[in-house]
Design an enzyme around this catalytic site. Structure first.
Site, PDB file in Angstrom:
ATOM      1  N   GLU A 306       0.827  -1.212   0.000  1.00 26.74           N
ATOM      2  CA  GLU A 306       0.000   0.000   0.000  1.00 26.74           C
ATOM      3  C   GLU A 306       0.862   1.263   0.000  1.00 26.74           C
ATOM      4  OE1 GLU A 306      -3.179   0.089  -0.452  1.00 26.74           O
ATOM      5  OE2 GLU A 306      -3.340  -2.092  -0.470  1.00 26.74           O
ATOM      6  N   HIS A 309       2.212   2.313  -3.350  1.00 28.54           N
ATOM      7  CA  HIS A 309       1.353   3.172  -4.168  1.00 28.54           C
ATOM      8  C   HIS A 309       1.668   4.645  -3.909  1.00 28.54           C
ATOM      9  CE1 HIS A 309      -1.078   0.091  -5.962  1.00 28.54           C
ATOM     10  NE2 HIS A 309      -1.512  -0.376  -4.809  1.00 28.54           N
ATOM     11  N   GLU A 385      -0.595  -2.123  -9.518  1.00 31.22           N
ATOM     12  CA  GLU A 385      -0.556  -3.195  -8.516  1.00 31.22           C
ATOM     13  C   GLU A 385       0.734  -4.006  -8.631  1.00 31.22           C
ATOM     14  OE1 GLU A 385      -2.646  -3.666  -5.979  1.00 31.22           O
ATOM     15  OE2 GLU A 385      -3.611  -1.824  -6.672  1.00 31.22           O
TER      16      GLU A 385
END
Length: 445
Positions: A306, A309, A385
């Site tokens: 996460e 990102h 991703e």
């Protein structure tokens, strides 16, 4: 195939051609989506054995549970989608949205109830009582109206007084509203529905803070949200601007904190059978036969993904793309809003209400563009991703992320096999096997 229909359509008056074209495209998209869904359903029906790549990490029982779960969800999506498509064409031709949000909420309620108390309940995910669900639905509707009505009123006023360049002012207004909502959502809106508590002091919190510091992530707080009172699905996210970042972990993600891993009170004990509103020991017991969530090392790996990102600028890139798209839409709206044929196509011959124009152009005229944009964003999301997974690798988390992805797939009954075309069109995240293969290429031993 479409030639006779197109010839008949072209012979109609302009306003009828516009409506017919919109209707034809709407059903074309629906049939395309149905075609993709049927391809994936074929995969669910015919793939009855664990793929050899997962033979050592997924048991047959979990594989079969996930297969049946996805089959039920696919069937539900087909019928609810058919209903929405039919209902949508009726409302487009007749009332065009008088009290549309209330109408939508009421007509969508049976589908939501079925999804929660039949599909999710059947497969052990639902943790809500009917009373909690209804109270939650009413609260969501009220909060939505409190935001939607004043924002819409201001937007319409800006369009009215904005002159030839109203689309610039309208875009700036929606940009400000978006940023404000993102800023206040987790602190003021989300707590209306779920309880957020600071992550207790301990090893996990210390390691999260160290990892954030190592990549210069300006972490200020770490919260745990009690998602287990709604569902056993798990999640994690971060939010905040500039130097005020927060991380939110669902308790269902944390093996150490998940309420679903705690033993229910023994029958006849003095403990309350329901410790919190919405939590039912009967529903919890359905998933008590398995450990929910991830170990600390795996949680850190998920967070590494996460935070990847953020570090790689994916969040900022998505915001920029969203705002560029928003500006383009408002510009095209300014070009098209003066076309009386658009309103006539939907039954408005004498008046051209601005709100109706917004709905016609944004929801229907932009449908082809939105479909293409959605596909492009899906492709981009999958690329992001993979990049975030690669970032977690660089942090030394490949092995733990590998096992975390398997656990999360198992906890959420994700089916590991996908039809390639369905997957390419719909999945914003790469299929599990593709992510595992990418991680395995350089996984630490």
């Amino acid at each position: 195939m479409w030639a006779p229909l197109l010839d008949a359509l072209w012979a109609l008056p302009l306003e009828k051609r516009i409506f017919g074209a919109v209707l034809l495209f709407s059903w074309t998209v629906y049939l395309w989506e149905t075609f993709l869904a049927q391809r994936q359903r074929r995969v669910y029906r015919t793939t009855t054995h664990v793929p050899k790549e997962l033979g050592q990490i997924m048991d047959s029982e979990t594989f079969e549970k996930s297969r049946l779960y996805q089959l039920d969800k696919s069937t539900f999506s087909f019928w609810s989608g058919l209903y929405s498509e039919t209902e949508g064409t009726i409302t487009q031709s007749l009332v065009f949205l008088f009290l549309a949000t209330l109408f939508s909420a009421l007509t969508g309620l049976p589908w939501s109830l079925y999804n929660t108390f039949v599909i999710e309940e059947k497969h052990g995910f639902n943790q809500q009582t009917l009373g909690f669900f209804m109270k939650d639905a009413i609260k969501k509707f009220v909060v939505t109206q409190c935001i939607l009505l004043p924002v819409t009123s201001l937007l319409l006023y800006i369009i009215k007084i904005g002159g030839d360049y109203f689309f610039i002012y309208a875009w700036l207004f929606t940009l400000v509203v978006s940023l404000v909502l993102v800023t206040i959502y987790a602190d003021y809106i989300a707590p209306l529905f779920d309880k957020f508590i600071p992550l207790p002091e301990g090893t996990l919190k210390e390691e999260i803070e160290v990892m954030a510091k190592n990549i210069d992530f300006p972490l200020t707080k770490v919260y745990v949200v009690e998602g287990s009172k709604r569902s056993s699905h798990s999640n994690a996210y971060f939010y905040g601007f500039f130097k005020n970042k927060r991380i939110v972990l669902f308790d269902t993600l944390l093996e150490e904190y998940s309420m679903l891993n705690k033993e229910p009170p023994e029958e006849g004990s003095l403990e309350s059978p329901k410790s919190e509103e919405g939590e039912s020991p009967e529903t919890k017991a359905k998933v008590r036969n398995k450990k929910q969530g991830c170990k600390n090392e795996e949680v850190l790996a998920v967070l590494g993904h996460e935070l990847g990102h953020w570090k790689l600028g994916h969040t900022v890139k998505n915001i920029i793309i969203s705002q560029m798209n928003s500006f383009l839409c408002f510009f095209l709206f300014a070009v098209l809003i003066g076309q009386k044929e658009l309103f006539a196509a939907f039954g408005f011959y004498d008046t051209q209400p601005t709100l109706i124009g917004l709905m016609i152009i944004f929801q229907f005229i932009f449908s082809p563009y939105n479909e293409v944009l959605s596909f492009c964003l899906t492709v981009l999301s999958r690329r992001f991703e993979f990049q975030a997974d690669a970032f977690a690798k660089k942090l030394g988390k490949a092995k733990d992320l590998y096992s975390a992805l398997i656990k999360l797939n198992k906890d959420n009954l994700g089916f590991p096999v996908s039809d390639w075309l369905f997957s390419m069109w719909h999945y914003s995240h790469p299929p599990l096997l593709e992510r595992l293969q990418a991680l395995q290429d350089s996984k630490q031993d």
